[in-house]
Design an enzyme around this catalytic site. Structure first.
Site, short mmCIF file in Angstrom:
data_model
loop_
_atom_site.label_atom_id
_atom_site.label_comp_id
_atom_site.label_asym_id
_atom_site.label_seq_id
_atom_site.Cartn_x
_atom_site.Cartn_y
_atom_site.Cartn_z
N HIS A 55 4.48 35.20 67.44
CA HIS A 55 4.97 34.29 66.40
C HIS A 55 5.35 32.96 67.03
O HIS A 55 5.30 32.79 68.25
CB HIS A 55 6.13 34.89 65.62
CG HIS A 55 7.38 35.14 66.41
ND1 HIS A 55 7.46 36.07 67.41
CD2 HIS A 55 8.63 34.57 66.34
CE1 HIS A 55 8.69 36.09 67.93
NE2 HIS A 55 9.41 35.17 67.30
N HIS A 57 8.12 30.99 67.41
CA HIS A 57 9.38 30.53 67.98
C HIS A 57 9.20 30.08 69.43
O HIS A 57 8.43 30.68 70.20
CB HIS A 57 10.44 31.63 67.89
CG HIS A 57 10.99 31.79 66.50
ND1 HIS A 57 11.69 32.90 66.08
CD2 HIS A 57 10.92 30.96 65.41
CE1 HIS A 57 12.05 32.75 64.81
NE2 HIS A 57 11.59 31.59 64.38
N ASP A 59 10.80 30.25 72.21
CA ASP A 59 11.01 31.11 73.37
C ASP A 59 9.88 32.11 73.55
O ASP A 59 9.90 32.91 74.50
CB ASP A 59 12.37 31.82 73.28
CG ASP A 59 12.52 32.69 72.04
OD1 ASP A 59 12.03 32.29 70.97
OD2 ASP A 59 13.14 33.77 72.14
N HIS A 60 8.88 32.04 72.68
CA HIS A 60 7.68 32.87 72.81
C HIS A 60 6.43 32.04 73.08
O HIS A 60 5.39 32.60 73.42
CB HIS A 60 7.47 33.69 71.53
CG HIS A 60 8.58 34.65 71.24
ND1 HIS A 60 8.45 36.01 71.35
CD2 HIS A 60 9.86 34.43 70.86
CE1 HIS A 60 9.61 36.59 71.04
NE2 HIS A 60 10.48 35.64 70.73
N HIS A 111 10.71 38.52 60.06
CA HIS A 111 11.42 37.63 60.99
C HIS A 111 10.90 36.21 60.85
O HIS A 111 11.66 35.25 60.70
CB HIS A 111 11.23 38.14 62.42
CG HIS A 111 11.87 37.30 63.48
ND1 HIS A 111 13.23 37.15 63.59
CD2 HIS A 111 11.32 36.56 64.48
CE1 HIS A 111 13.50 36.36 64.62
NE2 HIS A 111 12.35 35.98 65.17
N ASP A 133 9.56 40.02 67.85
CA ASP A 133 10.93 40.07 67.34
C ASP A 133 11.02 40.80 66.00
O ASP A 133 11.98 40.60 65.25
CB ASP A 133 11.50 38.66 67.17
CG ASP A 133 11.81 37.98 68.49
OD1 ASP A 133 11.65 38.63 69.55
OD2 ASP A 133 12.20 36.81 68.47
N HIS A 171 13.23 41.17 73.52
CA HIS A 171 14.61 40.80 73.84
C HIS A 171 15.38 42.03 74.29
O HIS A 171 15.16 43.14 73.78
CB HIS A 171 15.32 40.18 72.64
CG HIS A 171 14.87 38.79 72.32
ND1 HIS A 171 15.35 37.69 73.00
CD2 HIS A 171 13.99 38.33 71.41
CE1 HIS A 171 14.78 36.59 72.49
NE2 HIS A 171 13.94 36.97 71.54
#
Length: 260
Positions: A55, A57, A59-60, A111, A133, A171
Site C-alpha cells: 500500500h 504509506h 514507511d512502505h 487500512h 498493515d 510492524h
C-alpha cells in the site's frame, strides 16, 4: 526453497527480504528505508531483482526510488498513482511468478483503499502471506481510509486461507496488541501463553513474526468477531452500539482499540 528474513527499519517496521538457496537474487517487501536494504544486500552478497508493495504509506514505499535508481527491476504494487515507481499494477486474483514461486494477489481494503496482500504456497514450505498493515499479530491496522465492513470482508478472505499460513506483517506491534486482546478476552488462556512466548522473543531482540493463521484465529480478537466472548466484551464496553453483524463488531472493536 525461499528464505525469509526481517530487516528492521524505523522504530518498529520490518522490511521482508526473500531469497533462494540456489540464487543470489532476492526480493524485498515494503522497503520504506533503502539504506537498511542496501546494507543487508551488501552484507549477504545478494542482488535485488524485485520489489513488492502492499500500500501507499511512506514507511512502505520511501525506499523505492533509491533502490531502483541503478537497477532495472520490476516493482509490483496496487493501482495507486501516489506510489511512484510501480511498474506492474496488481489487482484481485492476479498471479506473478517470482523466485520460482507463484504469488496470488488478494485485495484487502480497509487500512487503505489500495491495500493488497501477497499469498504463496512455496514448495517444501508452509504457505506464506505478506499482508502489510491489514492483519497484525493479535491485531489489525487502523481504518484510515476504508470502512469496518471493507476490513471485515478483507479478513473473511484471509480467514479462508490454510491455517498453517505463515503471517508476515510489517510492524512489531504484537505485545501492544496482546495487551488489548487480553482485556477483550481475559479468560482466553492462549493469549497469555502467546504473550509469554513473545516476551521471551523480544527480550532476545528477536521478531515476534511470523505468526500463523491458526494461532491468530485463537488469539486475535479481530479474527474472532463471531465469537460470543468477543461480542459480549464489545457490548459491555459500548452498550449503546448496535451490533447487527460481524462488521459492526469489528468497527466497535477497532474504535475501542484506537483509544486503548
Amino acid at each position: 526453497m525461499i528464505q525469509i528474513q526481517a530487516i528492521p527499519a524505523f522504530q518498529d517496521n520490518y522490511i521482508w527480504l526473500l531469497s533462494e538457496d540456489s540464487s543470489q537474487h532476492c526480493l524485498v517487501v515494503d522497503p520504506g528505508d533503502a539504506v537498511v536494504v542496501k546494507e543487508a544486500l551488501q552484507k549477504q552478497g545478494l542482488e535485488l531483482s524485485g520489489i513488492l508493495i502492499t500500500h501507499h504509506h511512506w514507511d512502505h514505499t520511501n525506499g523505492i526510488e533509491a533502490l531502483t535508481k541503478d537497477r532495472n527491476i520490476p516493482v509490483y504494487g496496487p493501482d495507486n498513482p501516489d506510489i511512484l515507481g510501480v511498474t506492474h499494477i496488481l489487482k484481485e486474483s492476479d498471479a506473478l511468478n517470482i523466485l520460482n514461486t507463484q504469488f496470488e494477489i488478494i485485495t484487502t481494503p480497509g487500512h487503505t483503499l489500495d491495500h493488497i496482500a501477497f499469498f504463496a504456497r512455496p514448495k517444501q514450505s508452509d504457505p506464506i502471506l505478506f499482508c502489510g498493515d491489514t492483519l497484525f499479530s493479535a491485531g489489525c491496522g487502523r481504518l484510515f481510509e476504508g470502512s469496518a465492513e471493507q476490513m471485515q470482508n478483507s479478513f473473511y478472505k484471509l480467514r479462508a486461507l490454510p491455517e498453517n499460513t505463515r503471517i508476515y506483517c510489517t510492524h512489531e506491534y504484537t505485545l501492544a496488541n496482546l495487551a488489548f486482546a487480553q482485556v477483550v478476552e481475559p479468560e482466553n488462556h492462549s493469549i497469555e501463553d502467546y504473550r509469554n512466548r513473545v516476551n521471551q522473543l523480544r527480550e532476545q531482540n528477536r521478531p515476534s513474526l511470523p505468526s500463523s493463521l491458526k494461532l491468530e484465529m485463537t488469539i486475535n480478537p479481530f479474527l474472532r468477531t463471531d465469537q460470543n466472548s468477543v461480542i459480549t466484551a464489545v457490548k459491555e464496553h459500548a452498550p449503546e452500539t448496535v451490533l447487527s453483524n460481524d462488521a459492526d463488531v469489528f468497527g466497535a472493536l477497532r474504535q475501542w482499540k484506537d483509544h486503548f
